[in-house]
Design a protein around this motif. Structure first.
Motif, PDB file in Angstrom:
ATOM      1  N   SER A 109      42.049 -14.929  18.787  1.00 12.85           N
ATOM      2  CA  SER A 109      41.361 -13.678  18.730  1.00 12.85           C
ATOM      3  C   SER A 109      39.864 -13.902  19.186  1.00 12.85           C
ATOM      4  O   SER A 109      39.323 -15.005  19.364  1.00 12.85           O
ATOM      5  CB  SER A 109      41.369 -12.958  17.519  1.00 12.85           C
ATOM      6  OG  SER A 109      40.430 -13.988  16.638  1.00 12.85           O
ATOM      7  N   VAL A 110      39.370 -12.828  19.585  1.00 10.17           N
ATOM      8  CA  VAL A 110      37.823 -12.793  20.025  1.00 10.17           C
ATOM      9  C   VAL A 110      37.097 -13.435  18.606  1.00 10.17           C
ATOM     10  O   VAL A 110      36.023 -13.875  19.033  1.00 10.17           O
ATOM     11  CB  VAL A 110      37.606 -11.303  20.228  1.00 10.17           C
ATOM     12  CG1 VAL A 110      35.866 -11.193  20.443  1.00 10.17           C
ATOM     13  CG2 VAL A 110      38.057 -11.022  21.784  1.00 10.17           C
ATOM     14  N   SER A 111      37.509 -12.797  17.569  1.00  9.80           N
ATOM     15  CA  SER A 111      36.559 -13.254  16.478  1.00  9.80           C
ATOM     16  C   SER A 111      36.741 -14.720  16.331  1.00  9.80           C
ATOM     17  O   SER A 111      35.610 -15.284  15.873  1.00  9.80           O
ATOM     18  CB  SER A 111      37.246 -12.553  15.005  1.00  9.80           C
ATOM     19  OG  SER A 111      38.512 -13.340  14.868  1.00  9.80           O
ATOM     20  N   VAL A 112      37.666 -15.334  16.643  1.00 13.02           N
ATOM     21  CA  VAL A 112      37.692 -16.904  16.525  1.00 13.02           C
ATOM     22  C   VAL A 112      36.709 -17.454  17.515  1.00 13.02           C
ATOM     23  O   VAL A 112      35.991 -18.490  17.264  1.00 13.02           O
ATOM     24  CB  VAL A 112      39.129 -17.497  16.582  1.00 13.02           C
ATOM     25  CG1 VAL A 112      39.128 -18.847  16.788  1.00 13.02           C
ATOM     26  CG2 VAL A 112      39.856 -17.036  15.364  1.00 13.02           C
ATOM     27  N   LEU A 113      36.893 -16.955  18.742  1.00 10.49           N
ATOM     28  CA  LEU A 113      36.386 -17.288  20.054  1.00 10.49           C
ATOM     29  C   LEU A 113      34.569 -17.210  19.641  1.00 10.49           C
ATOM     30  O   LEU A 113      33.800 -18.058  19.684  1.00 10.49           O
ATOM     31  CB  LEU A 113      36.436 -16.629  21.228  1.00 10.49           C
ATOM     32  CG  LEU A 113      35.720 -16.987  22.533  1.00 10.49           C
ATOM     33  CD1 LEU A 113      36.534 -18.364  23.114  1.00 10.49           C
ATOM     34  CD2 LEU A 113      36.069 -15.645  23.436  1.00 10.49           C
ATOM     35  N   VAL A 114      34.307 -16.096  19.048  1.00  8.23           N
ATOM     36  CA  VAL A 114      32.975 -15.739  18.801  1.00  8.23           C
ATOM     37  C   VAL A 114      32.377 -16.646  17.626  1.00  8.23           C
ATOM     38  O   VAL A 114      31.359 -17.169  17.747  1.00  8.23           O
ATOM     39  CB  VAL A 114      32.416 -14.259  18.647  1.00  8.23           C
ATOM     40  CG1 VAL A 114      31.067 -14.048  18.268  1.00  8.23           C
ATOM     41  CG2 VAL A 114      32.668 -13.340  19.827  1.00  8.23           C
ATOM     42  N   GLY A 115      33.075 -16.537  16.719  1.00 12.33           N
ATOM     43  CA  GLY A 115      32.827 -17.251  15.620  1.00 12.33           C
ATOM     44  C   GLY A 115      32.732 -18.607  15.772  1.00 12.33           C
ATOM     45  O   GLY A 115      31.549 -19.463  15.168  1.00 12.33           O
ATOM     46  N   MET A 343      26.332 -20.830  10.853  1.00 11.79           N
ATOM     47  CA  MET A 343      27.448 -21.407  10.602  1.00 11.79           C
ATOM     48  C   MET A 343      28.307 -20.424   9.463  1.00 11.79           C
ATOM     49  O   MET A 343      29.223 -20.305   9.807  1.00 11.79           O
ATOM     50  CB  MET A 343      27.041 -22.793   9.855  1.00 11.79           C
ATOM     51  CG  MET A 343      26.818 -23.876  10.772  1.00 11.79           C
ATOM     52  SD  MET A 343      26.936 -25.277  10.243  1.00 11.79           S
ATOM     53  CE  MET A 343      25.410 -25.439   9.285  1.00 11.79           C
ATOM     54  N   GLY A 344      27.527 -19.774   8.539  1.00 10.74           N
ATOM     55  CA  GLY A 344      28.135 -19.126   7.550  1.00 10.74           C
ATOM     56  C   GLY A 344      28.883 -17.753   8.040  1.00 10.74           C
ATOM     57  O   GLY A 344      30.048 -17.720   8.042  1.00 10.74           O
ATOM     58  N   TYR A 345      28.133 -17.224   9.044  1.00 13.86           N
ATOM     59  CA  TYR A 345      28.521 -16.124   9.647  1.00 13.86           C
ATOM     60  C   TYR A 345      29.704 -16.399  10.648  1.00 13.86           C
ATOM     61  O   TYR A 345      30.835 -15.822  10.639  1.00 13.86           O
ATOM     62  CB  TYR A 345      27.653 -15.278  10.478  1.00 13.86           C
ATOM     63  CG  TYR A 345      27.990 -13.799  10.824  1.00 13.86           C
ATOM     64  CD1 TYR A 345      27.640 -12.746  10.154  1.00 13.86           C
ATOM     65  CD2 TYR A 345      28.232 -13.761  12.270  1.00 13.86           C
ATOM     66  CE1 TYR A 345      28.084 -11.518  10.671  1.00 13.86           C
ATOM     67  CE2 TYR A 345      28.876 -12.325  12.750  1.00 13.86           C
ATOM     68  CZ  TYR A 345      28.654 -11.452  11.792  1.00 13.86           C
ATOM     69  OH  TYR A 345      29.004  -9.964  12.182  1.00 13.86           O
ATOM     70  N   GLY A 346      29.745 -17.390  11.447  1.00 11.84           N
ATOM     71  CA  GLY A 346      30.433 -17.993  12.344  1.00 11.84           C
ATOM     72  C   GLY A 346      31.919 -18.405  11.792  1.00 11.84           C
ATOM     73  O   GLY A 346      32.930 -18.090  12.161  1.00 11.84           O
TER      74      GLY A 346
END
Lengths: 400, 76
Positions: A109-115, A343-346
């Motif tokens: 997903s985009v969330s994994v890519l960005v994170g 790191m935390g947010y990602g």
């Protein structure tokens, strides 16, 4: 490269104090919760000792490869992924039905890519990845306390925003084991890892003409002395981490993870300060809601993280390297804060850090783990350049 | 090793220990588990109070700390 061993003066006070803490906490966990909880704490302890003695980190190794094409650390990561896959795939593929365990499956997903990209950048600025932050804190590195503190803050903010990120494009969970069967999936995965290994070897040889040995630490006189005092060669770290990850899978029922606990700690601290996270979607149902409503010692990731920190304290004290001097540089605090937050947010967006997202994902046969690796490495390359901007490293190509 | 850094680290670990103790005592304690081998075996087979435990699990496909009501990625 082999160098002469220097005498080590273990910090006996810290060793004794840590052993007493470990004994007390493991007995307390068994009495208050279960043998399982106590076992997971002790597995965490083993992970902390292994990480510190082998100096097994991802951020420094990736940086060495990006900056100077030195690939010993990166090769050790590939070996870790290969060995752990060998151990995990049969269990997750139900070759042994008596061992019930679940895979770490995340969405592509985009969330994994960005994170993962944010995490990769953050771990270069913060000075440690998920596991690296924990074991360097345990080793007594004061700057890493700042990184860990803001890692927790970032993870809490991530839990507030995750719901929105999950609305972005998402291919869902893709499991190689489910798609191909565990044997073909394992063969495919090992082949891909072998290609990666060959590429890293080729790039290192092309730059340097030789390969840095995975057994390049200071030799000690005997096996037991080396085992207890360290340092360990990287390949000991690979074997130790793979076996302890398997133990985690068998005891906890899931692969080794780290950063869920950071969000939980942040939520508990925020609540203690008068905040209210119970209305946040992330904390309003399921395991998260229950974790928030019970003791932090009931959470397995927290208990394992405590074990990692204490294991690293113990290992560092045995090696006589606990709480080393740190020469503060101009942007040390700034980079620790930014790195921790990223790191935390990602990690929250990417369904875990380099351990819970990347390693656990890949060795579970989940495609999101490979996406994490790709995006995290690109993020690390950006982070390496930002370190130069923040005067943490000399410019590329510099000898110093 | 640095005396000041040891003091900082000791204080940080001490504060963390106090925070954990306060958190633990502020919640209702779970029922004590009798440490018989049979029960331990049951827990290993499927604790209901673990992240990614097997019956009520963020990694099971029903509930996830990562995915809310959506599909369930389990990497924590």
């Amino acid at each position: 490269m082999q160098t002469t061993a220097t005498p080590v003066r273990s910090d006996k006070t810290v060793v004794l104090f840590t052993l007493l803490c470990v004994l007390a906490l493991s007995l307390f966990l068994q009495a208050e919760f279960s043998t399982r909880q106590s076992l997971l704490f002790l597995i965490g302890l083993g992970l902390g000792i292994t990480l510190l003695h082998a100096a097994f980190g991802f951020s420094g190794s990736w940086r060495a490869f990006i900056r100077s094409r030195r690939g010993a650390g990166t090769r050790s990561h590939i070996l870790l992924l290969a060995l752990t896959s060998l151990l995990f795939f049969p269990v997750l593929g139900k070759a042994f039905p008596e061992f019930a365990a679940v895979a770490a499956l995340g969405p592509v997903s985009v969330s994994v890519l960005v994170g993962a990209f944010l995490f990769g950048t953050g771990m270069q600025l913060g000075g440690g990845c998920g596991s690296g932050t924990l074991y360097t804190v345990g080793g007594g590195h004061v700057r890493m306390l700042i990184t860990l503190g803001f890692f927790v803050v970032g993870a809490l903010i991530g839990t507030a925003h995750l719901n929105w990120w999950l609305t972005l494009p998402n291919l869902g969970r893709i499991s190689l084991i489910d798609s191909m069967g565990w044997v073909p999936a394992l063969v495919f995965q090992l082949t891909v890892l072998a290609v990666f290994y060959a590429v890293v070897v080729w790039l290192e040889r092309r730059r340097h003409g030789d390969l840095k040995d995975l057994d390049s630490h200071v030799p000690r006189s005997g096996f037991s002395e080396r085992l207890i005092i360290g340092p360990w060669p990287l390949w000991w770290g690979v074997v130790g981490l793979a076996l302890l990850n398997l133990l985690t899978l068998l005891v906890a029922g899931h692969p080794w993870t780290i950063t869920f606990a950071f969000g939980l700690w942040g939520a508990k601290i925020w609540t203690a300060l008068g905040g209210d996270v119970s209305s946040w979607a992330f904390w309003s149902s399921g395991y998260q809601s229950r974790a928030l409503g019970q003791s932090v010692l009931a959470d397995t990731t927290s208990v394992m993280d405590f074990g990692i920190i204490l294991g690293a304290v113990l290992a560092a004290a045995l090696a006589g390297s606990f709480a080393p001097e740190h020469k503060w540089r101009r942007f040390d605090v700034t980079t620790a804060i930014i790195g921790g937050l990223l790191m935390g947010y990602g990690a929250r967006l990417a369904f875990g850090c380099n351990i819970g997202g990347m390693v656990a994902g890949i060795v579970s046969g989940s495609l999101h783990g490979w996406l994490w690796l790709l995006a995290g490495f690109i993020g690390a390359a950006v982070g390496v350049r930002l370190r130069i901007v923040f005067k943490q490293d000399p410019p590329m190509g510099s000898k110093t | 090793m640095s005396r000041r850094n040891r003091l900082i680290m000791g204080s940080a670990i001490g504060l963390a220990a106090i925070a954990v103790a306060v958190d633990h005592t502020s919640h209702r304690l779970p029922e004590p588990v009798t440490a018989t081998s049979e029960q331990d075996g049951d827990e290993l087979a499927g604790s209901s109070e673990a992240p990614c435990g097997l019956t009520v699990s963020p990694c099971s496909l029903d509930e996830s700390p990562c995915s809310l009501e959506m599909e369930s990625p389990c990497s924590l």
